[in-house]
Scaffold this motif. Structure first.
Motif, PDB file in Angstrom:
ATOM      1  N   ALA A  84       0.874  -1.177   0.000  1.00  0.00           N
ATOM      2  CA  ALA A  84       0.000   0.000   0.000  1.00  0.00           C
ATOM      3  C   ALA A  84       0.907   1.221   0.000  1.00  0.00           C
ATOM      4  N   THR A  85       0.726   2.080  -0.994  1.00  0.00           N
ATOM      5  CA  THR A  85       1.573   3.272  -1.100  1.00  0.00           C
ATOM      6  C   THR A  85       0.721   4.500  -1.385  1.00  0.00           C
ATOM      7  N   ILE A  86       1.279   5.648  -1.095  1.00  0.00           N
ATOM      8  CA  ILE A  86       0.589   6.907  -1.400  1.00  0.00           C
ATOM      9  C   ILE A  86       0.370   7.027  -2.904  1.00  0.00           C
ATOM     10  N   GLN A  90     -10.532   7.317  11.189  1.00  0.00           N
ATOM     11  CA  GLN A  90     -11.663   8.240  11.108  1.00  0.00           C
ATOM     12  C   GLN A  90     -12.318   8.470  12.465  1.00  0.00           C
ATOM     13  N   ASP A  91     -12.244   7.484  13.344  1.00  0.00           N
ATOM     14  CA  ASP A  91     -12.853   7.634  14.658  1.00  0.00           C
ATOM     15  C   ASP A  91     -12.295   8.845  15.392  1.00  0.00           C
ATOM     16  N   LEU A 101      -5.618   9.463   5.053  1.00  0.00           N
ATOM     17  CA  LEU A 101      -4.489   8.534   5.093  1.00  0.00           C
ATOM     18  C   LEU A 101      -3.166   9.232   4.781  1.00  0.00           C
ATOM     19  N   ILE A 102      -3.161  10.091   3.793  1.00  0.00           N
ATOM     20  CA  ILE A 102      -1.929  10.790   3.420  1.00  0.00           C
ATOM     21  C   ILE A 102      -1.458  11.693   4.563  1.00  0.00           C
ATOM     22  N   ARG A 103      -2.387  12.392   5.213  1.00  0.00           N
ATOM     23  CA  ARG A 103      -2.009  13.208   6.385  1.00  0.00           C
ATOM     24  C   ARG A 103      -1.384  12.336   7.466  1.00  0.00           C
ATOM     25  N   ALA A 104      -1.983  11.188   7.718  1.00  0.00           N
ATOM     26  CA  ALA A 104      -1.460  10.296   8.751  1.00  0.00           C
ATOM     27  C   ALA A 104      -0.068   9.782   8.374  1.00  0.00           C
ATOM     28  N   VAL A 146      -0.136   3.715   9.663  1.00  0.00           N
ATOM     29  CA  VAL A 146      -1.559   3.449   9.440  1.00  0.00           C
ATOM     30  C   VAL A 146      -1.770   2.123   8.745  1.00  0.00           C
ATOM     31  N   ILE A 147      -0.700   1.522   8.284  1.00  0.00           N
ATOM     32  CA  ILE A 147      -0.815   0.231   7.615  1.00  0.00           C
ATOM     33  C   ILE A 147      -0.043  -0.768   8.433  1.00  0.00           C
ATOM     34  N   GLY A 148      -0.777  -1.810   8.875  1.00  0.00           N
ATOM     35  CA  GLY A 148      -0.242  -2.794   9.787  1.00  0.00           C
ATOM     36  C   GLY A 148       0.816  -3.641   9.210  1.00  0.00           C
TER      37      GLY A 148
END
Length: 160
Positions: free
Chosen positions: A8-10, A107-108, A148-151, A158-160
């Motif tokens: 998973a990539t930006i 998002q929570d 996701l990009i901000r994180a 954000v990716i396990g």
């Protein structure tokens, strides 16, 4: 054995989002222009079913929510989408699912209200406000990658 999961990539997320926006927004515009009563009925049913799972989205129901989310987005575009448009959108949705799963965790704490986003898109589409519905759909689709990009840029894993 024999296969690997793509990272998973930006860049991947950005590309998926760009393509999805291009196709889904135009398909929504066409559905609003040409959708009849059957389309409105199908869209209302998909919205009702989705709403039952996202006020709020509970962790134990996320898989069911994902199914209803996909159905809602498909219902938005089915009035005029060609079979190939639907196939491509389904493929993009499947590839984007892992990103949505990561975003649901974030998002929570972000204050994002996905139900309100869906409600706005639904109401504008049903009212025939093509341009406003398209803008609402674009903002909704962009919200996940933006989160996701901000994180990622903040250094959060954000990716396990």
């Amino acid at each position: 054995r024999g296969f690997r999961v793509a990272r998973a990539t930006i860049d991947d997320l950005t590309d998926l989002t760009r393509l999805r926006l291009h196709i889904e927004i135009e398909a929504l515009r066409q559905s609003i222009r040409h959708g009849g009563e059957a389309w409105r009925t199908q869209l209302a049913r998909a919205y009702e079913e989705l709403s039952a799972y996202e006020q709020p989205i509970r962790p134990e129901l996320r898989k069911r929510w994902e199914q209803h989310n996909v159905r809602f987005h498909e219902a938005l575009v089915t009035a005029e989408a060609s079979p190939w448009t639907l196939k491509v959108l389904r493929m993009l949705s499947r590839h984007g699912e892992r990103y949505r799963r990561y975003a649901l965790v974030l998002q929570d704490s972000s204050g994002r209200d996905v139900h309100s986003e869906h409600q706005q898109i639904f109401e504008l589409a049903m009212a025939g406000h093509e341009a406003r519905a398209a803008l609402a759909l674009e903002a909704h689709i962009r919200a996940t990658p933006d989160l996701l990009i901000r994180a990622w840029r903040d250094g959060r894993q954000v990716i396990g």
